[in-house]
Design an enzyme around this catalytic site. Structure first.
Site, PDB file in Angstrom:
ATOM      1  CG  ASP A 151      -6.072 -10.070   2.803  1.00  0.00           C
ATOM      2  OD1 ASP A 151      -4.615 -10.095   2.925  1.00  0.00           O
ATOM      3  OD2 ASP A 151      -6.718 -10.345   4.132  1.00  0.00           O
ATOM      4  CG  ASN A 177      -0.297  -0.013   2.678  1.00  0.00           C
ATOM      5  OD1 ASN A 177       0.743   0.364   2.803  1.00  0.00           O
ATOM      6  ND2 ASN A 177      -0.839  -0.718   3.384  1.00  0.00           N
ATOM      7  CG  LEU A 178       1.055   6.088  -0.807  1.00  0.00           C
ATOM      8  CD1 LEU A 178       1.910   6.108  -2.042  1.00  0.00           C
ATOM      9  CD2 LEU A 178      -0.182   7.242  -0.989  1.00  0.00           C
ATOM     10  CB  ALA A 179       1.611   3.700   4.606  1.00  0.00           C
ATOM     11  CD  GLU A 180       2.072  -2.551   3.480  1.00  0.00           C
ATOM     12  OE1 GLU A 180       1.771  -3.351   4.309  1.00  0.00           O
ATOM     13  OE2 GLU A 180       1.804  -2.727   2.218  1.00  0.00           O
TER      14      GLU A 180
END
Length: 477
Positions: A264, A195-198
């Site tokens: 998921d 995701n963007l944060a990761e």
């Protein structure tokens, strides 16, 4: 190519990763405890669902695929409950049950659709390593169309490279939902889905899409990963592949209710699509639709084929009809991002007749979306003379927009549609009659952009001018 639902029932997907059991206690609350400033929840319903890699496998099964699930659990009742839930949903379970360990369990207390607290029951799996899964994992690779590694940093996928190498040796694409800041542990993967944060935790903040693409390409090369799909919440998702044009898709959610498990659903839909033979951008488009559906549900949830089919139908219908030029350009960009071919034609269409209808159906068959550019009233008057058009432009466009073959109608005011064609740059530009392609307005711009120009035949015996003459010569009644 237009996105259609593939034969999901032919997709066999191997899912490996961290397994957990999600428990939900639902109840009402209308008072504060006298013991502490906390709400008192009267529990009325208890629900259990597979989480982690189990939810990925459940999503594959919900689409009609054939999931094989490998992971680590304890030797306890929670593992039995997890296996029962999964097997009843059509998931083949291959658990490595570790003595003395507890199956990871997460308990959520919910009231009035709000999560009040989450309690985690987990001690981890000391000494666990991804290679420990190879005895269950390797025999299942034969016949699988895709592998998903669902990493929640709980130990099952500690150093997943042996699993990636085994899959690549078997010729099976590997998709990984990563955890942590070291993406190099997924070296050799076909695709990872941070995701963007990761993603930004690894590459730094990305102020715009160009920065995201540039840093994503560099990261993919550095880590030996073929592609990254960055999920960006309300901003949609971006597919980055070194050496290829990026693909950005807008989010499709109408209402965000709960993002639990959305990642998921994305990776499960991607893998199931790829396992049927879909190209990555097409599988991405389906995953984007599935994400928009699942965030409208509470907790870890799945998406059915019927829900995807309905979302596809709604997507196809959305934005159809008469558009302004800026609206049209936005719709075209979105359609192209979904792999659709754009066809364009133009005309006055003053009195619509059977010849027009047949011609537009022919034009639509050349691609996935048909644009009709329509001369406005002043333009028709300059071309046809006083007394024309018979019908004003808004009425002409409304009639065209009602045809099943026509997706978008846009007006233009110039004598020729060359400017608007140059703005759209369709994949196929069509015109009816006995023209030479080189004489068609917009020909040079379309061909220079890699498109083609095609001349279609008109239906014999159908003519707007002839219709007007017949009406003018008809006796008064």
């Amino acid at each position: 190519m237009k996105i259609t639902l593939p034969p999901f029932d032919q997709a066999r997907v191997l899912v490996a990763g961290d397994l957990m059991l999600d428990r939900y206690w639902h109840g009402g609350t209308d008072r504060i405890s006298p013991e502490a400033p906390v709400p008192v929840v009267h529990v009325r319903d208890i629900e259990q669902r597979p989480g982690g890699a189990g939810n990925v496998a459940l999503n594959v099964a919900a689409l009609g695929g054939q999931p094989e699930l490998v992971g680590i659990t304890g030797q306890d009742e929670a593992a039995n409950e997890l296996a029962s839930l999964l097997e009843n949903a059509g998931v083949a379970c291959h658990f490595r049950r570790q003595p003395g360990a507890a199956t990871i369990t997460k308990l959520r207390v919910i009231s009035r659709h709000q999560q009040l607290i989450r309690l985690d029951f987990e001690d981890g799996f000391p000494g666990a390593h991804a290679r420990d899964l190879l005895p269950q994992y390797r025999p299942l690779l034969a016949g699988c169309g895709a592998v998903v590694l669902s990493d929640y940093a709980k130990g099952a996928l500690r150093d997943p490279r042996p699993l990636i190498e085994a899959a690549r040796e078997a010729g099976v694409p590997v998709l990984a939902d990563p955890k942590g800041r070291d993406f190099s542990i997924y070296r050799g993967a076909t695709l990872i889905t941070p995701n963007l944060a990761e993603f930004e935790a690894v590459v730094g903040r990305c102020a715009d899409e160009d920065t995201l693409v540039r840093r994503g390409e560099a990261l993919a090369r550095e880590c030996g990963i073929e592609a990254l799909l960055v999920t960006r919440g309300e901003d949609g998702m971006s597919l980055v592949r070194p050496g290829e044009a990026p693909v950005h898709l807008a989010a499709r959610a109408r209402e965000v209710f709960d993002v639990t498990g959305a990642g998921d659903t994305v990776i499960a839909t991607l893998a199931t699509g790829l396992a049927t033979g879909l190209a990555l951008p097409q599988a991405m488009a389906l995953a984007n639709l599935a994400a928009g559906i699942v965030v409208g549900k509470l907790g870890t949830a799945t998406v059915s084929v019927a829900e995807l089919r309905r979302a596809l139908q709604e997507q196809e219908q959305s934005g159809r009809g008469v558009l302004t030029e800026p609206e049209l350009l936005h719709a075209v960009a979105d359609a192209r991002a979904h792999g659709e071919r754009i066809v364009m034609t133009n005309g006055c269409f003053d009195l619509l007749h059977a010849g027009h209808v047949a011609y537009l159906e022919q034009a639509r068959s050349r691609g996935d979306r048909l644009i009709v550019a329509v001369n406005d009233d002043a333009s028709v008057r300059r071309l046809k003379g006083e007394g024309r058009p018979i019908n004003p432009v808004q009425q002409r466009m409304a009639v065209l927009a009602g045809l099943a073959s026509v997706d978008w109608v846009v007006p233009f005011s110039e004598d020729t549609p060359a400017r608007v064609i140059g703005a759209v740059l369709p994949d196929v530009l069509v015109k009816g009659g006995d023209y030479q392609p080189e004489a068609i307005a917009g020909h040079d711009a379309v061909v220079a952009h890699g498109g083609r120009v095609e001349i279609l035949d008109f239906l014999d015996g159908c003519s707007t001018s002839a219709m007007i003459e017949r009406m003018q010569s008809a006796p008064d009644t």
